[in-house]
Write a protein that holds these residues in place. Structure first.
Motif, mmCIF file in Angstrom:
data_model
loop_
_atom_site.group_PDB
_atom_site.id
_atom_site.type_symbol
_atom_site.label_atom_id
_atom_site.label_comp_id
_atom_site.label_asym_id
_atom_site.label_seq_id
_atom_site.Cartn_x
_atom_site.Cartn_y
_atom_site.Cartn_z
ATOM 1 N N ASP A 91 0.924 -1.460 0.500
ATOM 2 C CA ASP A 91 0.114 -0.122 -0.157
ATOM 3 C C ASP A 91 0.978 1.250 -0.170
ATOM 4 O OD1 ASP A 91 -2.403 -0.964 -0.225
ATOM 5 O OD2 ASP A 91 -2.576 -0.718 2.083
ATOM 6 N N LEU A 92 2.163 1.029 0.489
ATOM 7 C CA LEU A 92 2.660 2.219 0.671
ATOM 8 C C LEU A 92 3.251 2.538 -0.117
ATOM 9 C CD1 LEU A 92 4.572 1.814 4.196
ATOM 10 C CD2 LEU A 92 2.397 4.123 4.145
ATOM 11 N N SER A 93 3.656 1.528 -1.081
ATOM 12 C CA SER A 93 4.200 1.740 -2.786
ATOM 13 C C SER A 93 3.596 2.340 -3.138
ATOM 14 C CB SER A 93 4.517 0.125 -3.097
ATOM 15 O OG SER A 93 3.717 -0.187 -3.310
ATOM 16 N N ILE A 94 2.158 2.042 -3.303
ATOM 17 C CA ILE A 94 1.615 3.216 -4.421
ATOM 18 C C ILE A 94 0.869 4.324 -3.821
ATOM 19 C CG2 ILE A 94 -0.900 2.597 -5.079
ATOM 20 C CD1 ILE A 94 -1.292 -0.076 -4.117
ATOM 21 N N CYS A 95 0.970 4.700 -3.077
ATOM 22 C CA CYS A 95 0.865 6.137 -2.053
ATOM 23 C C CYS A 95 2.021 6.693 -2.621
ATOM 24 C CB CYS A 95 1.235 5.500 -0.874
ATOM 25 S SG CYS A 95 -0.545 4.871 0.212
ATOM 26 N N LEU A 96 3.102 6.226 -2.125
ATOM 27 C CA LEU A 96 4.594 6.887 -2.963
ATOM 28 C C LEU A 96 4.826 7.081 -4.584
ATOM 29 C CD1 LEU A 96 7.281 5.027 -0.532
ATOM 30 C CD2 LEU A 96 6.653 7.458 -0.223
ATOM 31 N N ALA A 97 4.360 5.588 -5.252
ATOM 32 C CA ALA A 97 4.012 6.313 -6.726
ATOM 33 C C ALA A 97 3.218 7.502 -6.662
ATOM 34 C CB ALA A 97 3.841 4.866 -7.121
ATOM 35 N N GLU A 98 2.081 7.499 -5.703
ATOM 36 C CA GLU A 98 1.598 8.413 -6.753
ATOM 37 C C GLU A 98 1.737 9.819 -6.144
ATOM 38 O OE1 GLU A 98 -2.072 9.950 -8.212
ATOM 39 O OE2 GLU A 98 -2.006 7.828 -8.167
ATOM 40 N N ALA A 99 2.195 9.706 -5.400
ATOM 41 C CA ALA A 99 2.975 11.403 -4.660
ATOM 42 C C ALA A 99 3.853 11.291 -5.792
ATOM 43 C CB ALA A 99 3.632 11.087 -3.603
#
Length: 291
Positions: A241-249
């Protein structure tokens, strides 16, 4: 009552699909492991299907809760995917925590085919799924969302449309960003209390009545102090989930220094053998003997 299908019977999907039956809906399930689908059908009395496409045929709404973007694509537009048989005008509601981009991609495909797609990730964990008390954050068009919401209420205490396709996933990212920071702060606070010679439980009893209070504090402090980490969402899934957050950021220009740091802390927890420990295990890297 609706005629629905549910694709994916993991720790979340299994009880969610069960709640649909309990609320009177006609439910057909698909799971990658057919044995688990049969077990579910024996327990709840629903039907099973051999493929996502077979499950989706003739349904009003198809729900899914799988692992990641690739899994969502596989059950929707892959071989024998649900989109190939989902009737025109029907809804596909995806509860997977995935990227906003895959939600927009599938929503565009569904619209082109005269169907509807709602991204609807959930919060509340396994306990929330089992108790029918999930929080559901959705992205999509208002009219199909209104139809989906009536059925989603079978396992949700709160359900809200956050905006167009992808908005549900973006809202779930905010949820995970906040949790990551809270758990790290709680880990450091408990660690500090112990190093200072304080009674950790007594400290929490006092400060949880004030501004420091959080769900994580009240529900996880004791097991964190005990070094027990098998009570919730797994580290490997939080890292996903955090990898998704960081990619979106990186796409939208948001600065997430704490989230990036906590993700690396979780990588350290994985090296301790904690991939399947729950997210409160961040304290283990501060106290290596814990767990």
């Amino acid at each position: 009552m609706a005629k629905v299908a549910f694709l994916g019977l993991g720790v979340m999907g299994y009880p969610m699909a069960g709640h649909l039956v309990k609320h009177g809906h006609e439910v057909t399930v698909y799971n990658r492991s057919a044995a688990k689908a049969e077990k579910w059908a024996t327990q709840f009395g629903g039907k099973t299907a051999a493929t996502p496409g077979a499950a989706a045929a003739g349904q009003e709404i198809v729900f899914s809760c799988v692992g990641n973007d690739d899994d969502v694509r596989m059950i929707t537009i892959g071989e024998n995917g649900a989109f190939s048989t989902l009737p025109v005008g029907a809804l596909f509601v995806d509860h997977t925590t995935a990227s906003a981009s895959v939600a927009r991609e599938l929503a565009a495909i569904a619209t082109k085919e005269g169907k509807h797609f709602i991204d609807a990730p959930v919060s509340g964990g396994q306990a929330g799924a089992e108790n029918g008390a999930l929080t559901v954050m959705c992205g999509g068009d208002e009219k199909p969302y209104a139809e989906a919401e009536k059925v989603i209420k079978a396992y949700a205490k709160s359900c809200r449309l956050m905006g167009p396709a992808g908005s549900g996933q973006l809202t779930k990212m905010v949820n995970q960003i906040c949790i990551a920071g809270l758990v790290q702060a709680l880990s450091e606070g408990l660690h500090f209390a112990q190093c200072a010679g304080l009674d950790g439980a007594a400290v929490i009893d006092v400060i949880s009545k004030g501004a420091a209070q959080s769900w994580q504090m009240e529900n996880r402090y004791k097991t964190m102090l005990d070094g027990k980490f098998d009570f919730g969402f797994a580290v490997q899934w939080m890292r996903k989930d955090l990898s998704i957050c960081l990619a979106e950021a990186r796409n939208n220009g948001a600065s997430l220094p704490v989230s990036a740091l906590v993700d690396q802390f979780y990588a350290e927890v994985e090296k301790l053998g904690g991939s399947r420990w729950d997210t409160s295990s961040l304290i283990a890297r501060l106290q290596p003997k814990a767990g």
